[in-house]
Design a protein around this motif. Structure first.
Motif, PDB file in Angstrom:
ATOM      1  N   GLY A 168       3.052  -8.631   2.710  1.00 18.14           N
ATOM      2  CA  GLY A 168       1.890  -9.135   2.010  1.00 18.14           C
ATOM      3  C   GLY A 168       0.595  -8.476   2.401  1.00 18.14           C
ATOM      4  O   GLY A 168      -0.435  -8.695   1.756  1.00 18.14           O
ATOM      5  N   ARG A 169       0.637  -7.666   3.464  1.00 20.32           N
ATOM      6  CA  ARG A 169      -0.587  -7.003   3.904  1.00 20.32           C
ATOM      7  C   ARG A 169      -0.468  -5.500   3.674  1.00 20.32           C
ATOM      8  O   ARG A 169       0.628  -4.959   3.584  1.00 20.32           O
ATOM      9  CB  ARG A 169      -0.817  -7.297   5.386  1.00 20.32           C
ATOM     10  N   PRO A 170      -1.612  -4.832   3.576  1.00 18.77           N
ATOM     11  CA  PRO A 170      -1.572  -3.403   3.254  1.00 18.77           C
ATOM     12  C   PRO A 170      -1.302  -2.542   4.481  1.00 18.77           C
ATOM     13  O   PRO A 170      -1.692  -2.872   5.602  1.00 18.77           O
ATOM     14  CB  PRO A 170      -2.983  -3.140   2.708  1.00 18.77           C
ATOM     15  N   ILE A 171      -0.637  -1.449   4.248  1.00 20.08           N
ATOM     16  CA  ILE A 171      -0.462  -0.435   5.284  1.00 20.08           C
ATOM     17  C   ILE A 171      -1.700   0.463   5.291  1.00 20.08           C
ATOM     18  O   ILE A 171      -2.521   0.392   4.379  1.00 20.08           O
ATOM     19  CB  ILE A 171       0.809   0.390   5.028  1.00 20.08           C
ATOM     20  N   PRO A 172      -1.887   1.290   6.315  1.00 20.96           N
ATOM     21  CA  PRO A 172      -3.037   2.207   6.329  1.00 20.96           C
ATOM     22  C   PRO A 172      -3.063   3.096   5.089  1.00 20.96           C
ATOM     23  O   PRO A 172      -2.030   3.348   4.468  1.00 20.96           O
ATOM     24  CB  PRO A 172      -2.817   3.023   7.606  1.00 20.96           C
ATOM     25  N   SER A 173      -4.249   3.573   4.775  1.00 18.17           N
ATOM     26  CA  SER A 173      -4.408   4.392   3.575  1.00 18.17           C
ATOM     27  C   SER A 173      -3.662   5.712   3.721  1.00 18.17           C
ATOM     28  O   SER A 173      -3.232   6.102   4.807  1.00 18.17           O
ATOM     29  CB  SER A 173      -5.887   4.656   3.324  1.00 18.17           C
ATOM     30  N   THR A 174      -3.503   6.389   2.612  1.00 16.51           N
ATOM     31  CA  THR A 174      -2.737   7.639   2.599  1.00 16.51           C
ATOM     32  C   THR A 174      -3.301   8.684   3.562  1.00 16.51           C
ATOM     33  O   THR A 174      -2.545   9.225   4.371  1.00 16.51           O
ATOM     34  CB  THR A 174      -2.677   8.192   1.175  1.00 16.51           C
ATOM     35  N   PRO A 175      -4.581   9.014   3.523  1.00 17.80           N
ATOM     36  CA  PRO A 175      -5.069  10.014   4.479  1.00 17.80           C
ATOM     37  C   PRO A 175      -4.992   9.532   5.928  1.00 17.80           C
ATOM     38  O   PRO A 175      -4.831  10.340   6.844  1.00 17.80           O
ATOM     39  CB  PRO A 175      -6.515  10.256   4.042  1.00 17.80           C
TER      40      PRO A 175
ATOM     41  N   HIS B  50      -1.327  -0.612  -5.097  1.00 15.51           N
ATOM     42  CA  HIS B  50      -2.327  -1.159  -6.008  1.00 15.51           C
ATOM     43  C   HIS B  50      -3.539  -0.236  -5.996  1.00 15.51           C
ATOM     44  O   HIS B  50      -4.253  -0.174  -4.986  1.00 15.51           O
ATOM     45  CB  HIS B  50      -2.729  -2.567  -5.589  1.00 15.51           C
ATOM     46  N   PRO B  51      -3.770   0.465  -7.098  1.00 18.73           N
ATOM     47  CA  PRO B  51      -4.880   1.427  -7.155  1.00 18.73           C
ATOM     48  C   PRO B  51      -6.210   0.762  -6.838  1.00 18.73           C
ATOM     49  O   PRO B  51      -6.537  -0.282  -7.390  1.00 18.73           O
ATOM     50  CB  PRO B  51      -4.836   1.921  -8.610  1.00 18.73           C
ATOM     51  N   GLY B  52      -6.938   1.392  -5.961  1.00 17.08           N
ATOM     52  CA  GLY B  52      -8.243   0.878  -5.580  1.00 17.08           C
ATOM     53  C   GLY B  52      -8.193  -0.120  -4.445  1.00 17.08           C
ATOM     54  O   GLY B  52      -9.220  -0.454  -3.866  1.00 17.08           O
ATOM     55  N   LYS B  53      -7.038  -0.600  -4.094  1.00 17.33           N
ATOM     56  CA  LYS B  53      -6.894  -1.592  -3.044  1.00 17.33           C
ATOM     57  C   LYS B  53      -6.095  -1.052  -1.868  1.00 17.33           C
ATOM     58  O   LYS B  53      -6.575  -1.000  -0.756  1.00 17.33           O
ATOM     59  CB  LYS B  53      -6.237  -2.857  -3.586  1.00 17.33           C
ATOM     60  N   GLY B  54      -4.893  -0.635  -2.126  1.00 18.46           N
ATOM     61  CA  GLY B  54      -4.055  -0.131  -1.042  1.00 18.46           C
ATOM     62  C   GLY B  54      -2.574  -0.255  -1.364  1.00 18.46           C
ATOM     63  O   GLY B  54      -2.201  -0.704  -2.444  1.00 18.46           O
ATOM     64  N   VAL B  55      -1.757   0.109  -0.397  1.00 12.52           N
ATOM     65  CA  VAL B  55      -0.304  -0.021  -0.534  1.00 12.52           C
ATOM     66  C   VAL B  55       0.133  -1.212   0.303  1.00 12.52           C
ATOM     67  O   VAL B  55      -0.098  -1.240   1.515  1.00 12.52           O
ATOM     68  CB  VAL B  55       0.420   1.257  -0.082  1.00 12.52           C
ATOM     69  N   PHE B  56       0.762  -2.176  -0.324  1.00 10.67           N
ATOM     70  CA  PHE B  56       1.091  -3.427   0.333  1.00 10.67           C
ATOM     71  C   PHE B  56       2.579  -3.512   0.620  1.00 10.67           C
ATOM     72  O   PHE B  56       3.410  -2.991  -0.135  1.00 10.67           O
ATOM     73  CB  PHE B  56       0.676  -4.616  -0.535  1.00 10.67           C
ATOM     74  N   VAL B  57       2.909  -4.184   1.701  1.00 12.27           N
ATOM     75  CA  VAL B  57       4.306  -4.413   2.070  1.00 12.27           C
ATOM     76  C   VAL B  57       4.854  -5.528   1.199  1.00 12.27           C
ATOM     77  O   VAL B  57       4.303  -6.629   1.168  1.00 12.27           O
ATOM     78  CB  VAL B  57       4.439  -4.786   3.561  1.00 12.27           C
ATOM     79  N   LYS B  58       5.897  -5.233   0.496  1.00 17.76           N
ATOM     80  CA  LYS B  58       6.476  -6.219  -0.418  1.00 17.76           C
ATOM     81  C   LYS B  58       7.689  -6.914   0.189  1.00 17.76           C
ATOM     82  O   LYS B  58       7.915  -8.094  -0.064  1.00 17.76           O
ATOM     83  CB  LYS B  58       6.889  -5.539  -1.718  1.00 17.76           C
ATOM     84  N   ALA B  59       8.471  -6.213   0.970  1.00 15.89           N
ATOM     85  CA  ALA B  59       9.683  -6.806   1.529  1.00 15.89           C
ATOM     86  C   ALA B  59      10.062  -6.067   2.802  1.00 15.89           C
ATOM     87  O   ALA B  59       9.648  -4.932   3.028  1.00 15.89           O
ATOM     88  CB  ALA B  59      10.827  -6.753   0.520  1.00 15.89           C
TER      89      ALA B  59
END
Lengths: 163, 163
Positions: free
Chosen positions: A28-35, A64-73
């Motif tokens: 449910g929380r985002p991982i660090p950004s791509t760079p 999610h564009p503009g927000k981040g990449v979130f852990v789904k499972a």
DNA sequence: GCCCATTTGTTCGTATGTATA
DNA sequence: TTATACATACGAACAAATGGG
């Protein structure tokens, strides 16, 4: 010693999986950004994109564009929770029950309670979407991530307008 | 009409799938090389690589360095299921967005607003479940949760789970 | 055996579009 | 408007495997 016989994007995938299972990247929380991930692992953004892209196809991450990449499972769940229509319908039913329950308390509860309850609903919707992605994979098709608006307008037709 | 995929690599994926199912790319034989596919589709090799890579992850194609990319299996095509899944995923995406927006306003809005917004969410969930039931019918299975309105009535009695 | 063209696989860098805050 | 971040797309380079001269 650590056997590292493979492409770097696969090592990064394994690294991200371990950080998810260890709790460093909670669901449910985002991982660090791509760079940022690229700087941490000492690789270019291409490798990060490739690893994230693969994990997204596996239903573990969700971008999610503009927000981040979130852990789904959690990887273990994505492996064992091979889903079908029955599981999906069960989750829809649970979501419906949750929403109805929240609606019944709308007149008496506090706004702070809504925030926590809505967070649970949002997680339920995320799980349903994950199952949907898996269902697409089983039928041999690709999941239309952002271009799916066939019945979207009807569901979102009320309560939102943009200038 | 049916060609409404956003990214080009997804269109190419669909194109390759159709050529496989049509018999133009038989199982066990190689598809055209990466630059050749790019020239045929009028796209760069990056798009071809992305499409082939995705189809490999889906188990449809299999690459052999120095030889070519071979057709491993025929994609399970279910046109009606695909369209239904598309609608369903669009509804889920809309619901997800709506819940998220409502979550963001949880701290500042009034209880009266939540009541109306939750009514819309409940309506969306009901629409999703109806679509799910229809999907069950077309796949030849029974809906395991019984009546569509059971969830609402069952939860109406006494909703007290957490907290 | 050796060289070379073809092909896949991986990685790098960069640019553009779009969504979010 | 500005800034951040993901998504897509372009081009280029190198390694490894394959097969033909």
């Amino acid at each position: 010693m650590t056997k590292e016989a493979g492409p770097e994007y696969q090592k990064l995938m394994e690294d991200i999986r371990e950080r998810i299972t260890s709790g460093e990247y909670p669901v449910g929380r985002p991982i660090p950004s791509t760079p940022r991930l690229g700087a941490m692992a000492g690789v270019s953004v291409t490798v990060v994109r490739r690893a994230v892209q693969q994990l997204q196809a596996d239903g573990i991450l969700e971008g999610h564009p503009g927000k981040g990449v979130f852990v789904k499972a959690v990887p273990a769940q994505a492996e064992s929770e091979r889903l079908d229509l029955r599981t999906l319908s069960g989750q829809v039913a649970a979501l419906q029950r949750e929403v109805h329950e929240l609606t019944g308390r709308a007149a008496t509860a506090q706004p702070a309670d809504f925030a926590s309850d809505l967070a649970g609903i949002r997680e339920a919707v995320g799980r349903i979407e994950a199952n949907l992605i898996d269902l697409y994979g089983k039928t041999g098709h690709d999941y239309p991530q952002g271009s799916a608006r066939d019945g979207a307008e009807a569901a979102a037709g009320r309560g939102r307008r943009k200038r």
